[in-house]
Scaffold this motif. Structure first.
Motif, PDB file in Angstrom:
ATOM      1  N   ASP A   1       0.029  -4.770   4.842  1.00  0.00           N
ATOM      2  CA  ASP A   1      -0.843  -4.320   3.747  1.00  0.00           C
ATOM      3  C   ASP A   1       0.010  -4.285   2.472  1.00  0.00           C
ATOM      4  N   SER A   2      -0.504  -4.851   1.364  1.00  0.00           N
ATOM      5  CA  SER A   2       0.360  -5.066   0.191  1.00  0.00           C
ATOM      6  C   SER A   2       0.913  -3.756  -0.378  1.00  0.00           C
ATOM      7  N   GLU A   3       0.101  -2.693  -0.375  1.00  0.00           N
ATOM      8  CA  GLU A   3       0.564  -1.419  -0.933  1.00  0.00           C
ATOM      9  C   GLU A   3       1.691  -0.847  -0.083  1.00  0.00           C
TER      10      GLU A   3
ATOM     11  N   ASN B   1     -11.361   1.609   1.587  1.00  0.00           N
ATOM     12  CA  ASN B   1     -10.104   0.923   1.890  1.00  0.00           C
ATOM     13  C   ASN B   1      -8.910   1.749   1.419  1.00  0.00           C
TER      14      ASN B   1
ATOM     15  N   GLU C   1      -5.966   3.468   3.542  1.00  0.00           N
ATOM     16  CA  GLU C   1      -4.559   3.190   3.206  1.00  0.00           C
ATOM     17  C   GLU C   1      -3.745   4.462   2.983  1.00  0.00           C
TER      18      GLU C   1
HETATM   19 MG    MG Z   1      -4.148  -3.040   0.763  1.00  0.00          MG
END
Ligand code: MG
Ligand code: NDP
Length: 382
Positions: free
Chosen positions: A150-152, A217, A221
């Protein structure tokens, strides 16, 4: 370069799965594909089999397996259903498993991969939301790395490289705001499935695109970050950042902030999860800050995004509260995508399911699965 890594992918035909194969194809001497698990997109799976020559594949049902059996090259082992996912996760001889199925259906196979001692490239956030304590405890016990895709979370992971946990003041996840970030709550009443699926910055699977529009989302997260980085919810913040250039950041106790930046391209965090602790060349478009000109930020508005507030409340309650939240959301989103309910009903269903839920703390796998089933049944009936 590190030695040849044998990878299996759960959800190879999805957005993350196909981009993981793109990354593997860019470095053919470094990665070998051992197993691929798809759902029902058998045409794409067969294409992937021809191109990447896995030893083992799986599809969602026995019927689909019967359909594709005659078209598989000799020697490829074929599995199906939930057992098939577990076979791809834990059988064969992969040393790394990318979990990229959508939803809590990925839980048992993720646990099986960890049990088998395989490092995990974790995209399937719903497994951590539904049973974060089981996944992280087992990973610790088995000495398995959970590498965020996940990018974060990849951003936070990179910002924390070489830092001490006690020096963290807070982490902040950035949120693009999704397809409807400029609409008022009143305007949300008439939005369509097509509107919701048009994400301004990222091309992703349908479910996560809807989750971005509801801000669920970001809620998932926050919970994912709680489990991955072992931080209390009070130290995890969210800020709206429409450009999706700063992927997330960490503030340390001396007031320094370290952020990770780049153009939105999931192949970057996918590749870092596969090559960690090394960094390899990537064809991703380079970021020019001068060209970007300005980066903007807005305080998160919890009245505009009630599902984010609810997700964080569930995270703080813990136990099965997040399991029920996730299961209700999976059903509500599927119902919206089938045009069975309007967009704003997703949030109401979440509230109604959680109102009736009594959370169990420290649930076993069986209790998690019972809660998941019960929340789904309720969310279907509402
Ligand atoms: Mg994400
Ligand atoms: P997609 O919907 O694009 O892909 C889901 C994949 O899971 C497909 O390969 C699908 O198979 C497979 N699948 C679904 N149900 C089953 C099942 N019962 N058995 C086996 N396979 C199944 O989703 P995304 O790739 O967008 O997302 C995957 C995960 O990654 C999610 O948890 C999401 O939150 C997370 N994530 C995604 C990001 C993105 O950019 N897309 C970013 C960050 C996180 P098939 O298509 O063949 O039916």
């Amino acid at each position: 370069m590190c030695r040849l890594k044998k990878i299996s992918i759960l959800g190879s035909t999805g957005s993350i799965g196909t981009q993981t194969l793109d990354v593997a194809a860019m470095h053919p001497d470094s990665f070998e594909i051992d197993g691929l698990a798809a759902g029902s997109n058998t045409a794409l799976l067969l294409e992937q089999v021809r191109r990447f020559r896995p030893r083992r594949v799986s599809v969602a049902s026995k019927e689909l397996a019967d359909d594709i059996r005659p078209q598989l090259p000799a020697g490829v082992e074929l599995f199906s259903g939930d057992e098939g996912l577990v076979q791809i996760a834990a059988g064969g001889d992969a040393d790394y498993v990318v979990t990229a199925v959508m939803g809590s259906v990925g839980l048992r196979s993720t646990l099986a991969a960890i049990e088998a001692g395989r490092d995990i490239g974790l995209a399937n956030k719903e497994t951590l939301v539904t049973a974060g304590h089981l996944v992280t405890e087992l990973a610790r016990c088995k000495g398995v790395n959970l590498l965020p895709i996940d990018s974060e979370h990849s951003a936070i992971f990179q910002c924390l490289n070489g830092e001490r946990a006690q020096d963290i003041a807070s982490i902040t996840l950035t949120a693009s705001g999704g397809s409807f970030r400029d609409l008022t709550r009143e305007q949300l009443r008439n939005v369509t499935v097509e509107d919701a699926l048009r994400h301004p910055n990222w091309a992703m699977g349908a479910k996560i695109t809807i989750d971005s529009a509801t801000m669920v989302n970001k809620g998932l997260e926050v919970i994912e970050a709680h489990w991955l980085f072992g931080l209390p919810y009070e130290q995890i913040g969210v800020v709206l950042h429409p450009e999706s250039i700063i992927h997330s950041f960490v503030e340390f106790r001396d007031s320094s902030i370290i952020a990770q930046l780049g153009n939105p391209d999931m192949r970057v965090p996918i590749q870092y999860a596969l090559t960690y602790p090394q960094r390899w060349h990537s064809p991703a478009q380079r970021l020019s800050l001068a060209q970007a000109g300005q980066l903007t930020f807005r305080e998160m508005d919890f009245a505009r995004y009630p599902a984010l507030r609810l997700a964080i409340e569930c995270g703080k309650i813990g136990g099965t509260a997040t399991t029920a939240f996730n299961a209700a959301n999976e059903v509500a989103v599927a119902r919206f995508l089938r045009r069975d309910i309007p967009f704003v009903r997703i949030e109401e269903i979440l509230e109604e399911v959680l109102e009736r839920h009594t959370a169990e703390s420290h649930p076993s796998l069986e209790q998690i699965e019972d809660c998941d089933r019960a929340a789904r049944t309720l969310a279907h009936s509402l």
